[in-house]
Structures are given as C-alpha cells and as structure tokens.
Design a protein around this motif. Sequence first.
Motif, mmCIF file in Angstrom:
data_model
loop_
_atom_site.group_PDB
_atom_site.id
_atom_site.type_symbol
_atom_site.label_atom_id
_atom_site.label_comp_id
_atom_site.label_asym_id
_atom_site.label_seq_id
_atom_site.Cartn_x
_atom_site.Cartn_y
_atom_site.Cartn_z
ATOM 1 N N GLU A 318 161.032 57.331 25.785
ATOM 2 C CA GLU A 318 159.771 57.232 25.924
ATOM 3 C C GLU A 318 158.988 57.201 24.690
ATOM 4 O O GLU A 318 157.963 56.228 24.729
ATOM 5 C CB GLU A 318 159.310 58.724 26.820
ATOM 6 N N ALA A 319 159.445 57.953 23.591
ATOM 7 C CA ALA A 319 158.579 57.760 22.293
ATOM 8 C C ALA A 319 158.791 56.271 21.727
ATOM 9 O O ALA A 319 158.077 55.610 21.169
ATOM 10 C CB ALA A 319 159.075 58.823 21.226
ATOM 11 N N VAL A 320 160.101 55.796 21.973
ATOM 12 C CA VAL A 320 160.245 54.380 21.471
ATOM 13 C C VAL A 320 159.542 53.587 22.136
ATOM 14 O O VAL A 320 158.891 52.465 21.444
ATOM 15 C CB VAL A 320 161.893 54.001 21.779
ATOM 16 N N ASN A 321 159.269 53.454 23.415
ATOM 17 C CA ASN A 321 158.186 52.565 24.071
ATOM 18 C C ASN A 321 156.899 52.514 23.675
ATOM 19 O O ASN A 321 156.475 51.756 23.374
ATOM 20 C CB ASN A 321 158.198 53.026 25.702
ATOM 21 N N ILE A 322 156.352 54.030 23.504
ATOM 22 C CA ILE A 322 155.315 54.267 22.796
ATOM 23 C C ILE A 322 154.735 53.345 21.518
ATOM 24 O O ILE A 322 153.808 52.703 21.250
ATOM 25 C CB ILE A 322 154.554 55.594 22.778
ATOM 26 N N ILE A 323 155.955 53.614 20.706
ATOM 27 C CA ILE A 323 155.820 53.157 19.302
ATOM 28 C C ILE A 323 155.753 51.726 19.467
ATOM 29 O O ILE A 323 155.308 51.070 18.524
ATOM 30 C CB ILE A 323 156.876 53.677 18.621
ATOM 31 N N ASN A 324 156.580 51.177 20.128
ATOM 32 C CA ASN A 324 156.852 49.841 20.366
ATOM 33 C C ASN A 324 155.530 48.965 20.719
ATOM 34 O O ASN A 324 155.092 47.953 20.247
ATOM 35 C CB ASN A 324 158.130 49.161 21.101
ATOM 36 N N GLU A 325 155.031 49.462 21.863
ATOM 37 C CA GLU A 325 153.788 49.094 22.619
ATOM 38 C C GLU A 325 152.672 49.007 21.190
ATOM 39 O O GLU A 325 151.813 48.295 21.465
ATOM 40 C CB GLU A 325 153.388 50.004 23.695
ATOM 41 N N ALA A 326 152.785 50.057 20.579
ATOM 42 C CA ALA A 326 151.448 50.182 19.400
ATOM 43 C C ALA A 326 151.695 49.224 18.476
ATOM 44 O O ALA A 326 151.026 49.285 17.360
ATOM 45 C CB ALA A 326 151.678 51.578 18.907
ATOM 46 N N GLY A 327 153.006 48.356 18.523
ATOM 47 C CA GLY A 327 153.376 47.416 17.329
ATOM 48 C C GLY A 327 153.962 48.157 16.100
ATOM 49 O O GLY A 327 153.696 47.412 15.052
ATOM 50 N N LEU A 328 154.270 49.406 16.290
ATOM 51 C CA LEU A 328 154.779 50.252 15.081
ATOM 52 C C LEU A 328 156.279 50.091 14.961
ATOM 53 O O LEU A 328 156.760 50.566 13.773
ATOM 54 C CB LEU A 328 154.194 51.442 15.018
ATOM 55 N N GLY A 329 157.128 49.579 15.898
ATOM 56 C CA GLY A 329 158.383 49.532 16.017
ATOM 57 C C GLY A 329 159.106 49.206 14.818
ATOM 58 O O GLY A 329 160.053 49.973 14.323
ATOM 59 N N ASP A 330 158.798 48.207 14.180
ATOM 60 C CA ASP A 330 159.576 47.739 13.281
ATOM 61 C C ASP A 330 159.416 48.371 11.957
ATOM 62 O O ASP A 330 160.581 48.702 11.351
ATOM 63 C CB ASP A 330 158.993 46.030 12.594
ATOM 64 N N LYS A 331 158.323 48.961 11.472
ATOM 65 C CA LYS A 331 158.105 49.854 10.362
ATOM 66 C C LYS A 331 158.712 51.381 10.635
ATOM 67 O O LYS A 331 159.543 51.854 9.730
ATOM 68 C CB LYS A 331 156.645 50.037 10.149
ATOM 69 N N VAL A 332 158.645 51.823 11.846
ATOM 70 C CA VAL A 332 158.835 53.188 12.106
ATOM 71 C C VAL A 332 160.489 53.058 11.941
ATOM 72 O O VAL A 332 161.074 54.209 11.540
ATOM 73 C CB VAL A 332 158.381 53.697 13.527
ATOM 74 N N PHE A 333 161.126 52.118 12.891
ATOM 75 C CA PHE A 333 162.558 52.269 12.952
ATOM 76 C C PHE A 333 163.301 52.229 11.806
ATOM 77 O O PHE A 333 164.254 52.611 11.528
ATOM 78 C CB PHE A 333 163.135 51.832 14.216
ATOM 79 N N HIS A 334 162.850 51.206 11.071
ATOM 80 C CA HIS A 334 163.453 50.835 9.846
ATOM 81 C C HIS A 334 163.250 52.023 8.887
ATOM 82 O O HIS A 334 164.284 52.447 7.989
ATOM 83 C CB HIS A 334 162.989 49.532 9.103
ATOM 84 N N VAL A 367 167.867 49.439 15.856
ATOM 85 C CA VAL A 367 167.613 49.209 14.346
ATOM 86 C C VAL A 367 169.077 49.508 13.596
ATOM 87 O O VAL A 367 170.008 50.101 14.215
ATOM 88 C CB VAL A 367 166.762 50.054 13.837
ATOM 89 N N ARG A 368 169.144 48.713 12.504
ATOM 90 C CA ARG A 368 170.392 48.992 11.714
ATOM 91 C C ARG A 368 170.075 48.851 10.330
ATOM 92 O O ARG A 368 169.289 48.229 9.832
ATOM 93 C CB ARG A 368 171.677 47.984 12.043
ATOM 94 N N THR A 369 170.880 49.481 9.623
ATOM 95 C CA THR A 369 171.070 49.575 7.810
ATOM 96 C C THR A 369 171.404 48.051 7.656
ATOM 97 O O THR A 369 172.080 47.173 8.231
ATOM 98 C CB THR A 369 171.520 50.472 7.302
#
Length: 380
Positions: A318-334, A367-369
């Motif tokens: 659920e948190a992943v969806n919220i973060i992605n919808e806010a456009g933060l996914g790339d920065k947060v998960f990396h 995400v991956r390293t």
Amino acid sequence: MPDEMTVLKNKKELRCGYTTGSCAAVTAKAALIMLISGEDIFNASIVTPKGPVYNAEILDITRTDDSVSCAVIKDGGDDPDITSGSKVFATVRFLDDQGITIKGGEGVGVITKPGLDQPIGEAAINSVPRKMIRENLEDVLEKYGRTNQGVEVTISVPNGKALAEKTFNPKLGIVGGISILGTTGIVEPMSDAAILDTIRTEVRVKRAEDKKVLLVAPGNYGLTFLKQRYGIDENDAVLCSNFVYDTVQIACDEGFSKMLFVGHIGKLVKVAGKIKNTHSMYGDHRMEILSGIVSEVQEDTGSSDIKEKVLSCVMTDEAVNIINEAGLGDKVFHRMVSKIKEAMEEFSGGKIETETIVFSNEYTELVRTENAQLFLEMTK
C-alpha cells in the motif's frame, strides 16, 4: 511487542524433547545389552551431551541368530519437529574385527554433496550422534568385559524417506531419508540454534560447490520470485528466514566475499533501517523506516503529506502505491536499496560485497542495486 524476558519465559514453559541422535544412541545401547546378555530389556538410558538423562522405553525387540534389533519412539517435545512420533531402530551384531562400525539403514539419508558433516557416500548420521553411539556402546562392552569385541550398528527410520521430502535434505544433497542429528541431544522448542545450524549447513554446501556469489532470500516469496522472474532453481538460494545479520556472519565465516540478497520489500525495508533480525517480535518499524526515507528526499519534491500517508499504512505494498503515485518511487526506492546494501556490508565488517533485488506485490521487481544483474548471472 513482548520484551526479551517474556519471550524467554514463554520458551521455558515449553517441553523439551530428544534428538534423533539421542534416540539412535539409546536404542543402540539397548540392542547391544540384549545381544550380550541374551535377555530382553524394556527401558534404557543415556546421558545426553547437554547433561539431562534420557530414559527411553524400548519397543519392537526382534532377534536373529546373530543380531538384535529394537526401537524407540522419537519425542521432540513441544518443538514442531516432523520426526516426532517416528520409530528409530538400531540393529546390532558382532564383528570379527575390533572396533565399532556405524551404518545407515532404511530411511536414513546418504550424503551426495561435499560440505556436509560427513563425506560423500556416508550415511547422514552426524558426528555428535556418531560419538554418542560409539561411547555408549563402548561403555556397554566395558561393563560386560568385552572391550576387544567388534560391533556393527545399523540405524534405520522406516518412514524416513517420506519425511525427508518435507525437510531441507533433498536440497542439501542428502538422498533417501532423514539425517540423524543433534549436538546437545536435546530438542529445545523453537530453537534459533537449530535454524542457524541449517543456514550454516546450506552455506557450507554452496561454498563446497564453489559458488562465487551466495544467493540469499528470507523466505519462500523470494524463491518464487527468483523462479518466476529469472528461472532460478530454488535449490540455488539459501533461506535466511529472519536471521539476516547471522547469515551474513555465517557467510563471512565460510569464506564468501559476494552476496546477492533478494526479497520482498516488507522484509527488506527493515534491513534498510539496520535491523539485524526481521522478526516482528523484535520490532516492526517498516513504515517508520520507509517514511524516513521519504523525508530524506522530500526537500526535492515538496510533497509534505506523503510521509504521514506512509506512516498510516498497514502493508508495505500500500505504501509503495502511495509513493509511486506521488512520483517519488524512483528516488525513494533507490535510496532504500542503497541503504540495504550499506547495512549488509556493514554487518559483514566490509568483508562481503552485497547486491540487492527488492520486489513488491505479485512478484514485480521494484528496484535493484547497480551490479545486481551481474551477481545474478554469477549465481547460475
């Protein structure tokens, strides 16, 4: 969340049992006594390596012209041990040559891979149970004044082959049955030590197979992801359960310098917060860690309400969806996966280079390293 003393108290209230090694030793002792004396006995006892005495009822006594066979019923106490209730048999006969020979019979596995407690081709009767059997038979021979007598003992577990399919044995390269195990002679309910012993054994097998990268997943979700996404056989990965830090330490001990850590965000985000054991008993903190990472990247986004929304989530997906919808996914998960890598390498004291792959709901890679793909290819 229970405190440590409550956890220990609850563990102490559970009933301990006896290992298959203790069962093998006591039934072998009983069989030898009956072979020498010519009389049936229905109880026998041994002192376990940890100290408590194991008093066992002796069952299923059978004789031939040159042997005696008998059994005990394995009692694992309150531990969820699949061998509990099984009969462990010992068949004893005299040998012309001096010494004690220990063999595996029906339902006892055979070693087919290097890195285990016994050499390839030997019965999967580990070193401590072998020592227990040998010492107890030597005591009987001394008692009856027959110290020069040679003895052969064969340990069998009639339903062991079927039970072994529910264990790690096929994965470890132990075929045809269960292992005769135990270092203390006592089964302690829900023993962390037993889990760590299994992890160490798996890591040793991978080392003996000359694996360059140790592939680790916390649980079956990770195995399914690896199989579905990359076609990797589940036997190629070591399951670490919640023991992330301990698994890293074991990998160091066994000489690994590279590790690929793969798992669901719900488990791995805890490692980003440098949590060493991911069991909820030791704390959850998933949303606190994830929202903290959101805060770290917020300055660049101005999304001040995302942290509170993440904190209110129950599930990480659920948190992943919220973060992605806010456009933060790339920065947060990396940022998160970098923290996981940093934590794992810190756990190893800089001895192990770690790459990480994190997936979310329905086994979708999140995400991956940077070098995860290279490590993945090195595991095949």
